[in-house]
Design a protein around this motif. Structure first.
Motif, PDB file in Angstrom:
ATOM      1  N   GLN A  25      55.213  32.735  12.445  1.00 40.44           N
ATOM      2  CA  GLN A  25      55.208  32.903  10.999  1.00 40.44           C
ATOM      3  C   GLN A  25      53.810  32.846  10.403  1.00 40.44           C
ATOM      4  O   GLN A  25      53.534  33.471   9.382  1.00 40.44           O
ATOM      5  CB  GLN A  25      56.072  31.808  10.355  1.00 40.44           C
ATOM      6  N   GLY A  26      52.909  32.095  11.025  1.00 40.08           N
ATOM      7  CA  GLY A  26      51.595  31.887  10.440  1.00 40.08           C
ATOM      8  C   GLY A  26      50.571  32.903  10.900  1.00 40.08           C
ATOM      9  O   GLY A  26      50.873  33.860  11.628  1.00 40.08           O
ATOM     10  N   ARG A  27      49.343  32.687  10.478  1.00 41.42           N
ATOM     11  CA  ARG A  27      48.255  33.609  10.815  1.00 41.42           C
ATOM     12  C   ARG A  27      47.857  33.486  12.277  1.00 41.42           C
ATOM     13  O   ARG A  27      47.551  34.463  12.937  1.00 41.42           O
ATOM     14  CB  ARG A  27      47.051  33.311   9.914  1.00 41.42           C
ATOM     15  N   ASN A  28      47.828  32.250  12.776  1.00 43.63           N
ATOM     16  CA  ASN A  28      47.446  31.989  14.162  1.00 43.63           C
ATOM     17  C   ASN A  28      48.558  31.208  14.858  1.00 43.63           C
ATOM     18  O   ASN A  28      49.352  30.524  14.207  1.00 43.63           O
ATOM     19  CB  ASN A  28      46.147  31.184  14.227  1.00 43.63           C
ATOM     20  N   VAL A  29      48.573  31.295  16.180  1.00 43.48           N
ATOM     21  CA  VAL A  29      49.574  30.563  16.946  1.00 43.48           C
ATOM     22  C   VAL A  29      48.882  29.837  18.096  1.00 43.48           C
ATOM     23  O   VAL A  29      47.935  30.352  18.702  1.00 43.48           O
ATOM     24  CB  VAL A  29      50.683  31.506  17.473  1.00 43.48           C
ATOM     25  N   TYR A  30      49.356  28.626  18.362  1.00 48.51           N
ATOM     26  CA  TYR A  30      48.840  27.780  19.432  1.00 48.51           C
ATOM     27  C   TYR A  30      50.051  27.309  20.229  1.00 48.51           C
ATOM     28  O   TYR A  30      51.003  26.768  19.659  1.00 48.51           O
ATOM     29  CB  TYR A  30      48.105  26.564  18.863  1.00 48.51           C
ATOM     30  N   ALA A  31      50.018  27.502  21.539  1.00 45.73           N
ATOM     31  CA  ALA A  31      51.180  27.147  22.353  1.00 45.73           C
ATOM     32  C   ALA A  31      50.736  26.555  23.681  1.00 45.73           C
ATOM     33  O   ALA A  31      49.759  27.014  24.289  1.00 45.73           O
ATOM     34  CB  ALA A  31      52.058  28.372  22.603  1.00 45.73           C
TER      35      ALA A  31
END
Length: 247
Positions: A85-91
């Motif tokens: 959903q957001g601008r960046n993703v961290y996983a």
């Protein structure tokens, strides 16, 4: 058996369908590699071919933080990834083969969570650290390592002790998702590839790699680099004994 784990970290800017597909390709490879791992077999013996003692992930997109842990093998669960959903993703993804299979429950699975007055930390670890308090027999060594990072005031300050306490023929491989409280600095995944062994099979097992994928960066355990992950390019060995970060 020595504790053995497999890990993948991903950081990327939002790229719509392409990024979502890339993240799902990583997730699929993570499940496949956790089930069948020739690197573990070569490093530790023919009885070690999978990582069945739980798994988990941390997923942050700027608006939502998902933290999931299970005692089941990763390949036995169909857990959908959250939509971006957001601008960046961290996983971060982690699967586990425990040194003590009786310590197999969701609270023993990674990533572990801690919070300070500056940031929230989620840690995944591969290797074996000697816990300073022998009476803490039910505390997973990776959980203790995260507590040591909090006590020291950060990862860099904790590394000398953690490296010293890393057992021979084992590793201190870390993926730490750090989410600042104040929002002034971006989140990051901090990475370390460090091991104490010269045995070729174990070196190959403990080596980590970096790569590019769908406008983002990937860091992964050696098992996954050979799985022909669609869209994964520029695969190279991660720096040894050097803390580095993906923002």
């Amino acid at each position: 058996p020595k504790p053995m784990c497999r890990m993948i970290g991903f950081v990327g800017g939002k790229r719509g369908d392409a990024q979502s597909a890339g993240l799902h390709n990583i997730y699929r490879a993570f499940r496949d590699g956790s089930k069948c791992d020739s690197y573990a077999k070569d490093a530790f013996g023919p009885e070690f071919t999978c990582h069945p003692h739980g798994w988990g992930f941390a997923f942050y997109d700027g608006g939502r933080l998902h933290h999931f842990r299970s005692s089941l093998p990763a390949w036995q669960e169909e857990v959908p990834l959250p939509p971006i959903q957001g601008r960046n993703v961290y996983a971060i993804f982690h699967s586990r083969l425990a040194s003590d299979p009786t310590l197999n429950s969701p609270i023993c699975s990674h990533p572990f969570l801690a919070a300070t007055d500056k940031e929230v930390l989620l840690l995944a670890h591969n290797g074996e650290v000697e816990v300073a308090d022998p009476s803490a027999s039910l505390v997973i060594d990776s959980e203790w390592a995260l507590a040591a990072i909090v006590r020291a005031g950060g990862i860099e300050m904790a590394l000398p002790e953690l490296k010293e306490r890393t057992r021979p023929n084992s590793a201190l491989n870390l993926l730490v998702l750090a989410i600042p409280r104040d929002g002034k600095n971006p989140p990051a995944i901090h990475c370390l590839n460090f091991y104490k062994t010269d045995e070729p099979g174990r070196v190959a097992y403990y080596k980590m790699y970096t790569a590019d994928l769908a406008g983002g960066k990937v860091v992964l355990s050696s098992t996954f680099k050979d799985l022909a992950i669609k869209g994964l390019t520029n695969i190279k060995p991660a720096p040894f004994d050097q803390l580095f970060s993906f923002f």
